[in-house]
Every structure is written in C-alpha cells, then in structure tokens.
Design an enzyme around this catalytic site. Structure first.
Site, short mmCIF file in Angstrom:
data_model
loop_
_atom_site.label_atom_id
_atom_site.label_comp_id
_atom_site.label_asym_id
_atom_site.label_seq_id
_atom_site.Cartn_x
_atom_site.Cartn_y
_atom_site.Cartn_z
CB CYS A 1 -0.65 -7.40 -4.47
SG CYS A 1 -1.23 -6.89 -2.86
NE ARG B 1 2.44 -2.87 1.86
CZ ARG B 1 2.63 -4.17 2.07
NH1 ARG B 1 1.64 -5.02 1.95
NH2 ARG B 1 3.82 -4.61 2.38
CG HIS C 1 7.50 -9.61 4.72
ND1 HIS C 1 6.70 -9.72 5.81
CD2 HIS C 1 6.76 -9.01 3.77
CE1 HIS C 1 5.54 -9.19 5.53
NE2 HIS C 1 5.53 -8.75 4.30
CG ASP D 1 -0.76 -9.90 6.41
OD1 ASP D 1 -0.26 -10.62 7.29
OD2 ASP D 1 -0.20 -8.90 5.94
NE ARG E 1 3.13 -12.98 5.96
CZ ARG E 1 2.97 -11.88 5.22
NH1 ARG E 1 1.98 -11.04 5.47
NH2 ARG E 1 3.75 -11.64 4.20
NE ARG F 1 5.45 -7.27 0.53
CZ ARG F 1 5.23 -8.21 -0.38
NH1 ARG F 1 5.95 -8.26 -1.47
NH2 ARG F 1 4.27 -9.11 -0.19
CD GLU G 1 -2.67 -6.34 4.24
OE1 GLU G 1 -1.84 -7.22 3.98
OE2 GLU G 1 -2.37 -5.15 4.42
C1 PEP Z 1 -0.21 -9.67 1.83
O1 PEP Z 1 -0.42 -9.63 3.05
O2 PEP Z 1 -0.69 -10.52 1.07
C2 PEP Z 1 0.66 -8.65 1.21
C3 PEP Z 1 0.75 -8.56 -0.10
O3 PEP Z 1 1.40 -7.85 2.02
P1 PEP Z 1 2.68 -8.36 2.82
O4 PEP Z 1 3.04 -9.71 2.31
O5 PEP Z 1 3.75 -7.37 2.64
O6 PEP Z 1 2.17 -8.41 4.23
MG MG Z 2 0.12 -7.92 4.25
#
Ligand code: PEP
Ligand code: MG
Length: 542
Positions: free
Chosen positions: A503, A334, A191, A456, A466, A298, A432
C-alpha cells in the site's frame, strides 16, 4: 507583473493545471505583543478587520446554503453572531485601550479567555463553541497581520502557492477548490504529496519560487510532467501547455476503456487492485476509477485538523459511510497513525527529538488503550455495513500483535454484552519497519494479511527522512534492500496462509509491476487516479 516567471520544483503528480494563484500564508502561531501609542487607531484597525471577517463569513454562509444546505451553513451564521458578541468585543477593545496592546494580541488573549470559559462548561454544545471562538479569532488575526488562511472564500478553484503544507492543513482545504499545490518545501514522499496524488491534482514540492503576495491572483500553469510552474505565462507558452493538457486528457480518456475489465495478468493470475484514501470525500474518485476496494484508509485524517478526539459516534458514521458506499467491496481501515508529520496537539505528545522514531501510531494506541478502544468499537460496530478489514501500523514485534489481539477481544466481548452485532473482520498488519519485514515469518501465523508500507519501510531501511528533500540524491526507490524485504515478506505470508499486498507509493511504480507479480504479491493499493493505468500494466504483464 507582466513578464513570465518560471519556477522549477519536484513533481509529485503528473498533470497540467491552469488557473489563478492563491498565496497561502499561515497565521503566526505565536502572536507578538506590541505596545501601541495610538490606541484609538488600533481600535479602528480591529473594527475594520472584524468587518472584513464578517463579510467573509456572510459569503461563506450564502455559498454553503447554495451548495450543501441550511444545516451545514448554520455554522457560519453562528460564527457571525459570536464575532458580534458584546462581551467578546468589549474584552478586546478594553485590552487595546487599557493595556496599550496591538489588536492581534488583544484578539489572541480574548480568544484564550473565552475558549477556556466555554471549555469549562458542563454542556457539550457550549464546550463545542470553544473551537468556534478559536476559529473566528484566527480569522480576524490573519486579516490583521495580512496572512491568508484557507482559500475557502474563493469563487474559483486555485493553484495554491505555499511555503509548506502539513497534513492537518491539507485536510482542511476544500478539494473542489484546488487545481494544484506548489510548495517551497516538502518532499515527494510526504503525506501532503500523497494527498495531492489521491486528489488527482498536479503538484510541485521543493520549488524555487518566492512566496510573493504580488503573485496572488496571477494566472499560472503548473506542468506536473516537467516539474515547472509558469507565472503570467506568455501566449506561446499558454498555447503549448493547453495542447499538452489536451493530450494528457486524451490519454486519460483512453484508459476509460479499462473500466469493468478484470485485473489479471496475461497468464490469468488475478491481482487485487485497491485504492488508498484519506477521507470519505475520496471515495467518489475511487468509484470513478473502478477500483476494486480500499486497500488503505488512513483513518488518522479523521483526527487531524480539529481540537478534540473524534467521538465513537463520529467515527462510526465515517466507517459506515465508506463501507456502505463501497457496496460489499473490501475496505481495509488502518487504525490511527498519528505522530511524526501527522500531529494533533490534543494528543498531548511531548515534543520529541526524532518524531519519526518516536511515540507514534500503534505505540500511542497501546499506551493509551482507551483511544484505541474507541476506534475499534466504532470499526466493529460499522463492520455490519460491508466487508471490513482492519490493519495496524508501525508494528515491530509479535508482542504488539498479541497485545492488540487482547484489546480487540475485550472490545468484542463488550459489544457482545451490549448485544451489538459485528461482522467477521480480517486483521492484518502493515509491514513498514525493517524489524517487521525481517521477522515476517514469525508474525505471519498470527495475522490474516500483510500490507507493505514502502514509504516508511524505505525511510527506515535507508535511514533517509521521507520529509527531507535535500536527501533526494541519496534516495533510491528501487534499493535492493527494500526489494529483498518485500520479497521475503511475501514469501513469509504465503508460507503461513496469509495474503500480502503493497500500500506504499512504490505499489504504483510501473517499472516494478512485473517484479512484484513475480514475487507473488496478491494486492496493490494505490492512489485512485493510478488504478486504470496500473490495471493496463498488469494486463500486459506475464
Ligand atoms: C507507508 O508508510 O508506506 C504507508 C502506506 O503509510 P503512510 O504513508 O501513511 O506512512
Ligand atoms: Mg507509514
């Protein structure tokens, strides 16, 4: 210093920044207790740290007064007063002198004692002071042990050099003060990396550079194209990089002509091109880049970097601001996706063996519906100020969607009873998890839309954390399994009259744009800075 030093890392955002380094060292979470012989000298050490902290706060007050106004500046005035509070100071000095402990430990104990006292008060205002006591104590402790907190007191924007930054730290950084991030740890899909992209600043993760205080204040160049940082660059390198930067700026300027143009393919198919944001401050870049809406807000970032839950009112104000600023363009919020790397202590989540597979996101909301309902109430109340859609993260089953819908219905009926108006709100889910992707045909009839979270989805499909940069060699962003799931999800949506977007970060991968269009993807939501380049790519596609 003097000789140029070169470090290599993994670039997460292409761009070039030139400026001064700020070495960011976190304050120790566990303050060590030490026995001090010379307590008089220790008191002097405390007094000196306090004086330095007061100086910083004075500077912050003056700066805030200039930049944002008296109301916002007040907090730094209050912090100065608290730091000079006699009881607080006596408690620290008595502890050093009476118990022969080090200043850090004495400040830490006084902080515990005073914040507990404030928290036990009936008055909301006084309870709020607990966070301020923590804040001033942390400031003094970080001065005492030579760590540096945030670069807020810096006059110029800086290149942050850190071991790692977690999302709750990143959100607290003043975005106008950042030229680049360079971290020793971290991975491209974390993130923090995503935030760097949203903020439009070059960043390197997994960089082979020491966190040496000697670099603090040194001139550096971060080349996000090559994944290189030059510390104390020589003249030749500086000239070369300035030229490269000018070219990159020129390229960006060329994209400006795509503003106001439609996002359509050569054959005339319209694609919705939206932005991902983490905070209200990001909206300016969204508007600057002529994005057509917000595809992912987010909202969990509203919960990070603080000590208590954001109230319904605070959230309402945030959502209302986003909706109003977007002036009727679609805004997809979200619901909170706390957990895994996005931790907020006050949620009280027990330590987990595998947090990415743990109690996170919608699972927390369904187990603690009161938290969820506060957010939903704020969202529905704000919905009259624009075009709101809500989506839910980490879904794995139809049962969850049904439970969510029951809670949404409860919230709406409560608002009805209170005569509070709300608009027509689209409801969708994030796809996801492999579970959701595979049963997307079962889920589609129950939602208005799908938004595929490829970050995810990739992590869970390939079983690759990740956050872990040492697995990069195994990570294939174009893995056929992920692409097939995207295709299947899109087909499932269309079969049942729902729309389907992406997204996750893969949505901005221009090597896949043509493929996504062929699959029939209706929407792509990307970091604001990619908007115009992606529009160009789509306009050149069949
Ligand atoms: C994802 O998981 O692709 C997503 C958009 O949410 P985040 O990256 O905040 O987990
Ligand atoms: Mg995610």
């Amino acid at each position: 210093m003097g000789r140029m030093l070169i470090g290599k890392g993994k670039s997460v955002y292409k761009g070039i920044s030139i400026g001064k380094i700020f070495v960011y060292k976190k304050a120790e979470k566990n303050i060590k207790k030490e026995i001090i012989e010379d307590t008089a000298a220790e008191v002097v050490r405390f007094e000196a740290a306090k004086a330095k902290a007061l100086g910083q706060l004075k500077g912050l007050y003056e700066k805030a007064l200039r930049d944002v106004g008296e109301e916002e500046a007040m907090i730094f005035d209050i912090h100065q007063m608290l730091l000079e509070d006699l009881d607080y100071n006596d408690s620290i000095i008595n502890m050093i002198e009476g118990e022969n402990v080090n200043a850090e430990y004495a400040v830490f104990l006084a902080c515990e004692q005073f914040s507990a006292m404030f928290l036990s008060m009936d008055d909301d205002y006084m309870r709020g002071r607990a966070a301020d006591i923590k804040d001033i104590s942390e400031r003094v402790i970080s001065i005492l042990n030579g760590t540096q907190a945030a670069p807020e007191a810096m006059a110029e924007p800086v290149i942050i050099l850190a071991e790692d930054l977690n999302p709750s730290e990143t959100v607290q950084l003043d975005k106008d003060k950042l030229l680049a991030f360079v971290t020793q740890k971290g991975s491209a899909n974390s993130h923090t990396a995503i935030l760097a992209r949203t903020m439009n600043i070059p960043s390197l993760v997994n960089t082979d550079i020491d966190l040496d205080m000697a670099y603090d204040g040194a001139t550096a160049i971060v080349d996000g194209f090559a994944g290189v940082i030059y510390i104390e660059p020589d003249e030749v390198t500086m000239a070369k990089m300035q030229e490269k930067k000018a070219k990159a700026d020129e390229q960006r300027a060329l994209l400006q002509e795509l503003k106001g143009k439609e996002t359509v393919t050569k054959s005339g198919r319209k694609v919705h091109l939206y932005s991902n944001i983490g905070s209200i401050q990001d909206i300016d870049t969204v508007l600057e880049n002529d994005s057509e809406g917000i595809g992912l807000f987010r909202s969990e970032f509203l919960y990070l970097g603080r000590d208590t839950f954001p109230t319904e009112e605070e959230q309402f104000e945030a959502y209302k601001t986003v909706l109003s600023k977007m002036e009727g363009k679609k805004v997809i919020v979200r619901t909170l996706d706390i957990g895994a790397d996005k931790q907020a202590d006050y949620f009280g989540i027990a330590e987990e063996e595998n947090p990415a597979l743990g109690l996170r996101a919608i699972r927390i909301c369904l187990i603690q519906p009161e938290i969820f309902k506060t957010q939903l109430r704020a969202l529905y109340r704000a919905s009259v100020h624009g075009k709101l859609s809500i989506m839910f993260p980490m879904i794995i089953s139809l049962k969850e969607i049904m439970e969510i819908k029951d809670i949404v219905a409860e919230v709406k009926s409560e608002l009805d009873k209170e005569n509070i108006a709300y608009g027509a709100v689209e409801l969708g889910i994030m796809i996801e998890t492999p579970a959701a992707a595979i049963i997307s045909d079962i889920l589609a009839p129950h939602v208005d839309f799908f938004s595929i979270g490829t970050n995810d989805l990739s992590q869970y499909t390939m079983a690759i954390d990740r956050q872990n940069p040492s697995l990069d060699a195994f990570f294939d962003p174009h893995h056929e399994a992920v692409l097939r799931m995207i295709q299947w999800t899109c087909e499932s949506a269309h079969k049942h009259g729902a729309w389907c977007g992406i997204c996750g970060e893969l949505g901005a991968d221009m090597d896949l744009t043509q493929k996504f269009l062929e699959m029939g993807i209706d929407e792509l939501s990307v970091s604001p800075a990619y908007t115009l380049a992606l529009r160009k790519r789509i306009r050149e596609s069949e």
